[in-house]
Design a protein around this motif. Structure first.
Motif, mmCIF file in Angstrom:
data_model
loop_
_atom_site.group_PDB
_atom_site.id
_atom_site.type_symbol
_atom_site.label_atom_id
_atom_site.label_comp_id
_atom_site.label_asym_id
_atom_site.label_seq_id
_atom_site.Cartn_x
_atom_site.Cartn_y
_atom_site.Cartn_z
ATOM 1 N N GLY A 13 -8.083 40.922 -33.203
ATOM 2 C CA GLY A 13 -7.066 41.799 -32.609
ATOM 3 C C GLY A 13 -7.592 42.664 -31.482
ATOM 4 O O GLY A 13 -6.811 43.252 -30.730
ATOM 5 N N HIS A 14 -8.915 42.752 -31.371
ATOM 6 C CA HIS A 14 -9.525 43.593 -30.329
ATOM 7 C C HIS A 14 -10.152 42.774 -29.206
ATOM 8 O O HIS A 14 -10.433 43.306 -28.138
ATOM 9 N N LEU A 15 -10.423 41.496 -29.474
ATOM 10 C CA LEU A 15 -11.183 40.692 -28.519
ATOM 11 C C LEU A 15 -10.290 39.996 -27.499
ATOM 12 O O LEU A 15 -9.305 39.346 -27.860
ATOM 13 N N GLN A 16 -10.669 40.104 -26.256
ATOM 14 C CA GLN A 16 -9.992 39.395 -25.174
ATOM 15 C C GLN A 16 -10.990 38.410 -24.547
ATOM 16 O O GLN A 16 -12.202 38.629 -24.641
ATOM 17 N N PRO A 17 -10.477 37.358 -23.887
ATOM 18 C CA PRO A 17 -11.399 36.488 -23.148
ATOM 19 C C PRO A 17 -12.217 37.320 -22.149
ATOM 20 O O PRO A 17 -11.679 38.215 -21.497
ATOM 21 N N GLY A 18 -13.492 37.026 -22.081
ATOM 22 C CA GLY A 18 -14.373 37.770 -21.184
ATOM 23 C C GLY A 18 -15.052 38.948 -21.857
ATOM 24 O O GLY A 18 -15.879 39.625 -21.232
ATOM 25 N N ALA A 19 -14.732 39.200 -23.126
ATOM 26 C CA ALA A 19 -15.315 40.342 -23.837
ATOM 27 C C ALA A 19 -16.783 40.094 -24.162
ATOM 28 O O ALA A 19 -17.272 38.963 -24.148
ATOM 29 N N LEU A 20 -17.468 41.198 -24.458
ATOM 30 C CA LEU A 20 -18.872 41.164 -24.843
ATOM 31 C C LEU A 20 -18.984 41.641 -26.289
ATOM 32 O O LEU A 20 -18.319 42.617 -26.671
ATOM 33 N N GLN A 92 -19.974 48.868 -23.402
ATOM 34 C CA GLN A 92 -19.221 47.684 -22.958
ATOM 35 C C GLN A 92 -18.891 46.707 -24.085
ATOM 36 O O GLN A 92 -18.220 45.710 -23.856
ATOM 37 N N LEU A 93 -19.356 46.982 -25.293
ATOM 38 C CA LEU A 93 -19.160 46.010 -26.381
ATOM 39 C C LEU A 93 -17.789 46.198 -27.029
ATOM 40 O O LEU A 93 -17.442 47.289 -27.472
ATOM 41 N N THR A 94 -17.050 45.119 -27.097
ATOM 42 C CA THR A 94 -15.720 45.191 -27.710
ATOM 43 C C THR A 94 -15.768 44.988 -29.211
ATOM 44 O O THR A 94 -14.908 45.489 -29.933
ATOM 45 N N ALA A 95 -16.753 44.251 -29.690
ATOM 46 C CA ALA A 95 -16.856 44.023 -31.133
ATOM 47 C C ALA A 95 -18.315 43.913 -31.554
ATOM 48 O O ALA A 95 -19.129 43.310 -30.852
ATOM 49 N N GLY A 131 -11.669 51.196 -27.324
ATOM 50 C CA GLY A 131 -10.824 50.168 -27.925
ATOM 51 C C GLY A 131 -11.579 49.130 -28.728
ATOM 52 O O GLY A 131 -10.983 48.168 -29.204
ATOM 53 N N GLY A 132 -12.887 49.338 -28.890
ATOM 54 C CA GLY A 132 -13.692 48.357 -29.618
ATOM 55 C C GLY A 132 -13.636 48.542 -31.124
ATOM 56 O O GLY A 132 -13.037 49.489 -31.638
ATOM 57 N N ILE A 133 -14.263 47.617 -31.821
ATOM 58 C CA ILE A 133 -14.246 47.640 -33.297
ATOM 59 C C ILE A 133 -15.618 47.232 -33.841
ATOM 60 O O ILE A 133 -16.299 46.381 -33.253
ATOM 61 N N VAL A 134 -15.998 47.871 -34.934
ATOM 62 C CA VAL A 134 -17.188 47.460 -35.687
ATOM 63 C C VAL A 134 -16.709 46.997 -37.053
ATOM 64 O O VAL A 134 -15.978 47.731 -37.736
#
Ligand SMILES: C[S@@+](CC[C@H](N)C(=O)[O-])C[C@H]1O[C@@H](n2cnc3c(N)ncnc32)[C@H](O)[C@@H]1O
Length: 199
Positions: A13-20, A92-95, A131-134
């Motif tokens: 739900g948090h990850l988009q294409p191009g995410a790190l 910069q990390l989304t997940a 907007g990231g998640i762990v």
């Protein structure tokens, strides 16, 4: 639904294409492959593990799925985060995914430990993007599992992120727990600021 699947649903739900993204415990590569699939060809995943056996299994899984190019495999502990990851990734990390305990099918004495897990969790919080998640999957049934969980509970009590806990439907204290950590300002994933690390 298994907690590993619930973690994937939440992170997706948090990850988009191009995410790190970072897989802090690569193991057999299920989470690394999931992250690599979701970030797409423009994204990238860094995956840590202390065991060569785990990284070999992860590499084979990624290779079989054509995802190897999207992943940097790091044969070192996640406590070496700062030395291993490019500094420009900070914020910069989304997940970031943690799946603690031992390598399924491997040496059950080689488990994650409280000191190194908390060191990596501090870095995960500090390096998370708005907007990231762990996701943090904790097992309590193995030797040292209860102690690691207790240390994590103390850490979570002062964690600046919003913490959601989900438990496996088992009536015992050794059941695994899934924690989802999100920025308080952005439960929907659209924060404008990220809290600093817990020190
Ligand atoms: C439960 S497994 C991970 C499962 C994996 N996420 C998957 O999808 O297959 C836990 C892994 O953590 C690794 N590990 C233990 N201590 C570690 C550390 N300090 N840093 C990184 N990985 C560690 C173990 O070697 C083991 O492979």
């Amino acid at each position: 639904m298994r907690l590993t699947e619930r973690a994937h649903v939440a992170v997706a739900g948090h990850l988009q294409p191009g995410a790190l993204a970072v897989d802090a415990t690569a193991g057999n590569g299920h989470d690394t492959a999931f992250l690599a699939e979701r970030v797409g060809p423009a994204g990238h995943v860094w995956a840590f593990d202390v065991q060569a056996e785990a990284l070999a299994a992860t590499r084979a899984r990624l290779d079989a799925c054509g995802l190897l190019e999207r992943v940097t495999l790091l044969h070192r502990g996640h406590e070496g985060w700062r030395e291993a990851l490019p500094p420009e990734l900070r914020g910069q990390l989304t997940a970031v995914m943690f799946n603690l305990g031992y390598l399924p099918g491997g040496d059950q004495r080689r488990v994650t430990s409280p000191v190194t897990t908390l060191a990596a969790l501090n870095e995960a919080v500090a390096w998370l993007a708005p907007g990231g998640i762990v996701s943090l999957l904790v097992y309590r049934g193995h030797a040292g599992g209860l102690e690691e969980h207790a240390a994590i509970e103390r850490w979570l009590a002062q964690c600046p992120l919003q913490v959601e806990c989900q438990s496996a439907p088992a009536n015992n204290t050794g059941a695994p727990l899934l924690y989802l950590l999100r920025c308080r300002a952005c439960p929907g994933g659209s924060a404008s600021s990220v809290p600093g690390p817990v020190r």
